[in-house]
Design an enzyme around this catalytic site. Structure first.
Site, PDB file in Angstrom:
ATOM      1  N   GLU A 185       0.850  -1.265   0.026  1.00 34.86           N
ATOM      2  CA  GLU A 185       0.188  -0.109   0.287  1.00 34.86           C
ATOM      3  C   GLU A 185       0.286   0.843  -0.236  1.00 34.86           C
ATOM      4  O   GLU A 185       1.409   1.319  -0.034  1.00 34.86           O
ATOM      5  CB  GLU A 185      -0.732   0.074   1.582  1.00 34.86           C
ATOM      6  CG  GLU A 185      -1.758   1.638   1.245  1.00 34.86           C
ATOM      7  CD  GLU A 185      -2.928   1.307   2.277  1.00 34.86           C
ATOM      8  OE1 GLU A 185      -2.739   0.729   3.369  1.00 34.86           O
ATOM      9  OE2 GLU A 185      -3.675   2.182   1.909  1.00 34.86           O
ATOM     10  N   CYS A 207      -6.734   1.128   2.376  1.00 34.85           N
ATOM     11  CA  CYS A 207      -7.752   2.647   2.312  1.00 34.85           C
ATOM     12  C   CYS A 207      -7.212   3.599   1.009  1.00 34.85           C
ATOM     13  O   CYS A 207      -8.390   4.145   0.881  1.00 34.85           O
ATOM     14  CB  CYS A 207      -7.860   3.346   3.594  1.00 34.85           C
ATOM     15  SG  CYS A 207      -7.514   2.395   4.722  1.00 34.85           S
ATOM     16  N   ASN A 225     -11.789  -2.638  -0.839  1.00 35.78           N
ATOM     17  CA  ASN A 225     -10.777  -3.305   0.444  1.00 35.78           C
ATOM     18  C   ASN A 225     -10.952  -3.654   1.909  1.00 35.78           C
ATOM     19  O   ASN A 225     -11.632  -5.199   1.429  1.00 35.78           O
ATOM     20  CB  ASN A 225     -10.119  -2.217   0.496  1.00 35.78           C
ATOM     21  CG  ASN A 225      -9.388  -1.686   1.714  1.00 35.78           C
ATOM     22  OD1 ASN A 225      -8.407  -3.589   2.308  1.00 35.78           O
ATOM     23  ND2 ASN A 225      -8.634  -0.852   2.718  1.00 35.78           N
ATOM     24  N   GLU A 226     -11.160  -3.548   3.431  1.00 35.20           N
ATOM     25  CA  GLU A 226     -11.914  -4.331   4.091  1.00 35.20           C
ATOM     26  C   GLU A 226     -13.452  -3.266   4.321  1.00 35.20           C
ATOM     27  O   GLU A 226     -13.713  -2.911   4.949  1.00 35.20           O
ATOM     28  CB  GLU A 226     -10.917  -3.576   4.787  1.00 35.20           C
ATOM     29  CG  GLU A 226     -10.572  -2.359   5.793  1.00 35.20           C
ATOM     30  CD  GLU A 226      -9.656  -2.460   6.674  1.00 35.20           C
ATOM     31  OE1 GLU A 226      -9.202  -3.042   6.668  1.00 35.20           O
ATOM     32  OE2 GLU A 226      -9.882  -0.938   7.179  1.00 35.20           O
TER      33      GLU A 226
HETATM   34  O1  AHR Z   1      -2.170  -1.492   7.135  1.00 30.97           O
HETATM   35  C1  AHR Z   1      -3.142  -0.215   6.916  1.00 30.97           C
HETATM   36  C2  AHR Z   1      -4.425  -0.384   6.409  1.00 30.97           C
HETATM   37  O2  AHR Z   1      -4.797  -1.330   7.156  1.00 30.97           O
HETATM   38  C3  AHR Z   1      -4.858  -0.211   5.253  1.00 30.97           C
HETATM   39  O3  AHR Z   1      -5.400   0.668   4.198  1.00 30.97           O
HETATM   40  C4  AHR Z   1      -6.076  -0.640   5.705  1.00 30.97           C
HETATM   41  O4  AHR Z   1      -6.634  -1.912   5.024  1.00 30.97           O
HETATM   42  C5  AHR Z   1      -6.004  -1.130   7.351  1.00 30.97           C
HETATM   43  O5  AHR Z   1      -7.160  -0.420   8.306  1.00 30.97           O
END
Ligand code: AHR
Length: 627
Positions: A7, A207, A345-346
């Site tokens: 990321e 994110c 993503n999450e």
């Molecule tokens: O790894 C940092 C963050 O953790 C990522 O962007 C997100 O997917 C999670 O909240």
């Protein structure tokens, strides 16, 4: 099982893996701020990182009149009021040079009169490397040179001076070490990643995929094609800490130049020898930061779906297709063999997000065209809340009707060492029908783990707790088909999140104990040996795999304070002629919880005679390879 999650956080890309040394090279930076949930603002600050060497004789202004490219319209106009006037770039912490290394320098300029432009790296007042460019009167022209440094240098100044007074416009400065991997990636970091021998690379986040606002989300289509036409965007991580940290730090200027975009990410996968796993947004901005979304009945939502379909065409389509043709025109007619796509993503379900319906629509539309594509779902941001329970209920219900609904479910957990140690059994009782992707995990120490520049949160003990947990993942590798530590990279002094697997500054990088743990599991992979009765209670954990070459590999993690023993007789190994290689990862007593120097923890290898029993020291990871 072991892969990489990349990321663009902690200046991991621009200022990190991107070999580019110049900061704000195209004069497009935005200063970002947040006043709270859903409240974000940006302000153009095109001169960020640039200043006059002497502001009495040099004036910097920004213009967008007749730009080099309308996609990045701003550029620098420098007025030299006297001979020798110039300006410099911040270059994060300044320019680091290595003795005898070559550097490729370039820029675009347009001049009102002929002039000589000197580009140099200064050590104080002294030019360490230096080149004169004859800039001719006329429209935008690119100038290039390759220069060799005859000295090592830290925190040097990138400086540009005009021989005669006059006015010259500049854009897209570049300075990269000539040894950058593929001309793109910083060598030491790329090599550390390659040494991990990852099975996959998940990118570009995190994110960052979602953005703090939908405008700041990752628009993959804007990241391909000619580099100068990739419009700058601000980063979701530019505003992460501003609610907590009042002073204006570099984070507020954290942006994305997209010099490394999706094409380059796919090239990185080829270099690493791993499978690409791009993640696409589903019309939801970061749920931790805002409620902003695109409604399902908004025609714009269709664009998000089309982005996902076009991405697959970009990666895999023939050269006769629109997006496959673009890939070919960029230099890669062969497909990138993308097999997986992350849908969101999450994300998690709530009244506002309607994530489940979004996933359902994406999955159907992707599989209508690409039935073989493996869609990665998500269990949300943790593995303990209602978000997680509901996500699994949804996925199970849908998978019962459609076996292609999800290939694997991405689970994220940033947890403390006790959790990792006591949850070695976490996956033992999961039903085996739907695979798991442990997509983001790391040990967060309750008392020393901050979210800013906390190198000290990467302790050996934290890594050992991760290792204990990974033996459980390995034992359950029929279910947990992929796993990746997070986050991966952090520039020292520029991080919004700790701990991280690899830390670096402009000159060097170091692998944390967590890196060594990941690597030891990754390079010592194999089929889990079901007959092996692992030790997985209390403070001692083991697992055993059979490697492709027939070797038996045991991993033993002792998080306790007394020596333990593994009995190998259960493996039915014949002792004669067995060669045994042992690798130990351990820390000195004083370095278990705080490491004074990174090289204090690195794996030590030795060859030993085969014995039926192997001792494992307290607080250590031992990998035993029996050939
Ligand atoms: O790894 C940092 C963050 O953790 C990522 O962007 C997100 O997917 C999670 O909240």
């Amino acid at each position: 099982m072991i892969g990489i999650f990349f990321e663009d956080i902690n200046y991991g890309l621009d200022g990190g893996l991107n070999a580019q040394l110049i900061e704000n090279r195209n004069f497009e930076t935005l200063k970002c701020d947040s006043e709270g949930f859903g409240q974000f603002s940006t302000e153009f600050d095109g001169l960020y990182g640039w200043k006059a060497l002497d502001d009495k004789i040099g004036v910097l202004t920004i213009s967008d009149d007749k730009p080099l490219t309308v996609k990045n319209p701003h550029y620098l106009v420098f007025e030299a009021k006297a001979s020798g006037a110039g300006f410099s770039n911040k270059a994060y912490d300044g320019i680091y040079l290595k003795k005898n290394a070559k550097y490729d320098i370039s820029f675009y300029a347009k001049a009102e009169e002929d002039n000589t432009v000197t580009v140099a790296v200064l050590d104080g007042d002294k030019a360490v490397i230096c080149h004169d460019f004859d800039v001719k009167k006329g429209d935008w022209t690119e100038y290039k040179a390759s220069l060799t440094s005859d000295t090592d240098l830290s925190k040097g100044t990138f400086a540009v001076c005009l021989k005669d007074s006059g006015c010259i416009s500049f854009d897209f400065f570049s300075m990269k070490p000539a040894d950058s991997v593929l001309g793109l990636f910083r060598k030491d970091l790329a090599e550390l990643l390659r040494d991990l021998k990852p099975e996959f690379l998940r990118f570009p986040g995190g994110c960052v995929v979602e953005g703090s606002t939908l405008e700041s989300r990752y628009w993959w289509k804007r990241t391909v094609g000619p580099v100068i036409d990739r419009p700058y965007n601000w980063s979701r991580w530019a505003v992460h800490t501003s609610w907590l940290e009042p002073e204006v730090g570099p984070y507020h200027y954290y942006g994305q130049t997209y010099e490394i975009g999706f094409y380059e990410y796919f090239l990185l996968c080829e270099y690493l020898g791993c499978k690409p796993l791009p993640v696409v947004g589903v019309g939801l901005a970061c749920q931790f930061q805002t409620l902003e979304k695109v409604d399902l009945d908004d025609p714009v939502f269709e664009e998000y779906i089309q982005d996902a379909l076009d991405l697959i065409e970009f990666a895999n389509g023939s050269v006769d297709t629109v997006w496959g043709g673009l890939r070919a025109s960029m230099g890669h007619p062969q497909p990138f063999n993308m097999e997986m796509i992350g849908v969101g993503n999450e994300q998690w379900e709530d009244e506002n997000s309607q994530f489940f319906e979004r996933y359902r629509i994406f999955e159907k539309r992707i599989h209508d065209v690409y039935p073989e594509m493996k869609c990665i779902g998500t269990a949300g941001p943790d593995v303990s809340s209602d978000k997680y329970t509901r996500a699994w209920e949804f996925i199970r219900e849908e998978s019962a009707k459609n076996s292609n609904f999800v290939y694997a479910v991405d689970e994220h957990y940033y947890v403390n060492p006790d959790w990792l140690i006591s949850n070695n059994h976490f996956y033992d009782d999961y039903s085996r029908d739907i695979k798991v992707f442990a997509g983001e995990y790391a040990c967060h120490l309750p008392d020393s783990c901050g979210r800013f520049n906390r190198e000290d949160s990467n302790t050996f003990y934290a890594a050992l707790a991760e290792a204990a947990f990974v033996t459980g993942l390995e034992r359950n590798s029929d279910l947990v088909v992929m796993a990746s530590y997070a986050p991966l990279l952090s520039r020292i002094g520029y991080s919004q999140w700790s701990p991280n697997m690899i830390w670096f500054d402009g000159g060097s990088s170091y692998a944390t104990p967590s890196y060594h743990v990941q690597k030891l599991f990754s390079i010592n992979k194999g089929e889990y040996i079901k007959e092996y009765k692992p030790l997985n209670e209390g403070t001692f954990f083991t697992s055993a795999v059979k490697a492709a070459d027939g070797s038996v590999i045991l991993k033993a993690v002792n998080v306790g304070d007394k020596e333990e023993t593994i009995d190998l007789t259960g493996l039915n190994l014949v002792a004669d002629d067995r060669k045994v290689k042992v690798t130990v990862l351990a820390a000195g007593k004083d370095d278990v919880n705080s490491i004074s120097s990174p090289d204090k923890v690195s794996p030590v290898e030795s060859e030993v005679e085969f014995k039926d029993a192997v001792k494992v020291a307290p607080l250590s990871l031992k990998v035993i390879v029996i050939k």
